[in-house]
Design a protein around this motif. Structure first.
Motif, PDB file in Angstrom:
ATOM      1  N   UNK A  12      40.989 -32.167  13.641  1.00 20.18           N
ATOM      2  CA  UNK A  12      40.531 -33.403  14.287  1.00 20.18           C
ATOM      3  C   UNK A  12      39.584 -33.080  15.436  1.00 20.18           C
ATOM      4  N   UNK A  13      39.939 -32.089  16.242  1.00 21.28           N
ATOM      5  CA  UNK A  13      39.141 -31.687  17.401  1.00 21.28           C
ATOM      6  C   UNK A  13      38.835 -30.191  17.315  1.00 21.28           C
ATOM      7  N   UNK A  14      37.919 -29.784  16.418  1.00 17.10           N
ATOM      8  CA  UNK A  14      37.641 -28.354  16.251  1.00 17.10           C
ATOM      9  C   UNK A  14      36.770 -27.806  17.376  1.00 17.10           C
ATOM     10  N   UNK A  15      36.877 -26.535  17.606  1.00 15.81           N
ATOM     11  CA  UNK A  15      36.009 -25.856  18.564  1.00 15.81           C
ATOM     12  C   UNK A  15      36.420 -26.062  20.008  1.00 15.81           C
ATOM     13  N   UNK A  16      35.608 -25.485  20.892  1.00 15.60           N
ATOM     14  CA  UNK A  16      35.892 -25.551  22.317  1.00 15.60           C
ATOM     15  C   UNK A  16      35.049 -26.589  23.035  1.00 15.60           C
ATOM     16  N   UNK A  17      33.979 -27.056  22.401  1.00 13.30           N
ATOM     17  CA  UNK A  17      33.130 -28.059  23.036  1.00 13.30           C
ATOM     18  C   UNK A  17      33.734 -29.444  22.865  1.00 13.30           C
ATOM     19  N   UNK A  18      33.508 -30.279  23.854  1.00 10.04           N
ATOM     20  CA  UNK A  18      33.971 -31.660  23.785  1.00 10.04           C
ATOM     21  C   UNK A  18      33.106 -32.425  22.792  1.00 10.04           C
ATOM     22  N   UNK A  19      33.720 -32.902  21.720  1.00  8.25           N
ATOM     23  CA  UNK A  19      33.008 -33.651  20.687  1.00  8.25           C
ATOM     24  C   UNK A  19      33.831 -34.876  20.320  1.00  8.25           C
ATOM     25  N   UNK A  20      33.230 -35.734  19.537  1.00 15.37           N
ATOM     26  CA  UNK A  20      33.970 -36.876  19.024  1.00 15.37           C
ATOM     27  C   UNK A  20      34.983 -36.392  17.996  1.00 15.37           C
ATOM     28  N   UNK A  21      36.154 -37.001  17.970  1.00 20.87           N
ATOM     29  CA  UNK A  21      37.158 -36.586  16.972  1.00 20.87           C
ATOM     30  C   UNK A  21      36.648 -36.796  15.555  1.00 20.87           C
ATOM     31  N   UNK A  22      36.981 -35.896  14.675  1.00 23.88           N
ATOM     32  CA  UNK A  22      36.626 -36.016  13.255  1.00 23.88           C
ATOM     33  C   UNK A  22      37.740 -36.786  12.557  1.00 23.88           C
ATOM     34  N   UNK A  23      37.535 -38.063  12.402  1.00 24.06           N
ATOM     35  CA  UNK A  23      38.574 -38.921  11.820  1.00 24.06           C
ATOM     36  C   UNK A  23      38.308 -39.260  10.363  1.00 24.06           C
ATOM     37  N   UNK A  24      37.088 -39.025   9.885  1.00 27.47           N
ATOM     38  CA  UNK A  24      36.741 -39.293   8.497  1.00 27.47           C
ATOM     39  C   UNK A  24      36.269 -38.025   7.844  1.00 27.47           C
ATOM     40  N   UNK A  25      36.723 -37.629   6.686  1.00 26.99           N
ATOM     41  CA  UNK A  25      37.856 -38.221   6.009  1.00 26.99           C
ATOM     42  C   UNK A  25      39.132 -37.999   6.815  1.00 26.99           C
ATOM     43  N   UNK A  26      40.149 -38.743   6.468  1.00 23.29           N
ATOM     44  CA  UNK A  26      41.409 -38.653   7.212  1.00 23.29           C
ATOM     45  C   UNK A  26      41.934 -37.227   7.241  1.00 23.29           C
ATOM     46  N   UNK A  27      42.466 -36.866   8.379  1.00 23.00           N
ATOM     47  CA  UNK A  27      43.056 -35.535   8.565  1.00 23.00           C
ATOM     48  C   UNK A  27      44.576 -35.682   8.665  1.00 23.00           C
ATOM     49  N   UNK A  28      45.264 -34.633   8.320  1.00 21.25           N
ATOM     50  CA  UNK A  28      46.721 -34.642   8.418  1.00 21.25           C
ATOM     51  C   UNK A  28      47.140 -33.758   9.580  1.00 21.25           C
ATOM     52  N   UNK A  29      47.892 -34.336  10.494  1.00 23.59           N
ATOM     53  CA  UNK A  29      48.492 -33.590  11.591  1.00 23.59           C
ATOM     54  C   UNK A  29      49.997 -33.663  11.380  1.00 23.59           C
ATOM     55  N   UNK A  30      50.615 -32.497  11.294  1.00 25.48           N
ATOM     56  CA  UNK A  30      52.061 -32.442  11.045  1.00 25.48           C
ATOM     57  C   UNK A  30      52.778 -31.966  12.301  1.00 25.48           C
ATOM     58  N   UNK A  31      53.888 -32.608  12.616  1.00 24.13           N
ATOM     59  CA  UNK A  31      54.713 -32.266  13.770  1.00 24.13           C
ATOM     60  C   UNK A  31      56.149 -32.112  13.284  1.00 24.13           C
ATOM     61  N   UNK A  32      56.810 -31.060  13.739  1.00 25.29           N
ATOM     62  CA  UNK A  32      58.194 -30.813  13.339  1.00 25.29           C
ATOM     63  C   UNK A  32      58.974 -30.318  14.566  1.00 25.29           C
ATOM     64  N   UNK A  33      60.233 -30.713  14.631  1.00 23.57           N
ATOM     65  CA  UNK A  33      61.101 -30.211  15.693  1.00 23.57           C
ATOM     66  C   UNK A  33      62.223 -29.399  15.062  1.00 23.57           C
ATOM     67  N   UNK A  34      62.726 -28.453  15.816  1.00 22.82           N
ATOM     68  CA  UNK A  34      63.766 -27.574  15.306  1.00 22.82           C
ATOM     69  C   UNK A  34      65.084 -27.785  16.020  1.00 22.82           C
TER      70      UNK A  34
END
Length: 92
Positions: A12-34
């Motif tokens: 969604x936010x690649x690289x170190x430079x401040x850019x607009x989020x890449x929302x298209x095509x949809x990206x998957x962000x997964x979160x898990x707790x242990x």
């Protein structure tokens, strides 16, 4: 302490430079707790640097296991040490 790991935000936010989020095509962000990390033997030792290192190592080991599961890969045997500016063997 409940360890939580995430994977996919780099798409969604690649690289170190401040850019607009890449929302298209949809990206998957997964979160898990242990499961909780037991730190009860370290209670009352908040000022002890050794206790803080032990707590950090336990928490990072738990998070590493979660990220391994999310990525479907095994973590490298060594880790980056910011103070030494080099890879060092993982404390297990």
């Amino acid at each position: 302490m409940i360890p939580v790991a995430q994977w996919g935000t780099h798409e969604v936010m690649p690289g170190r430079r401040l850019t607009f989020p890449r929302l298209r095509p949809r990206r998957t962000v997964r979160v898990v707790s242990g499961p909780p990390v037991d730190l009860s033997d370290l209670y009352g030792r908040a000022e002890d640097p050794e206790a803080m290192r032990i707590a950090t190592d336990r928490i990072m080991a738990a998070v590493t296991v979660l990220v391994e599961r999310l990525r479907g890969e095994v973590a490298p045997a060594d880790v980056w040490d910011h103070k030494l500016k080099q890879r060092v063997p993982r404390a297990r």
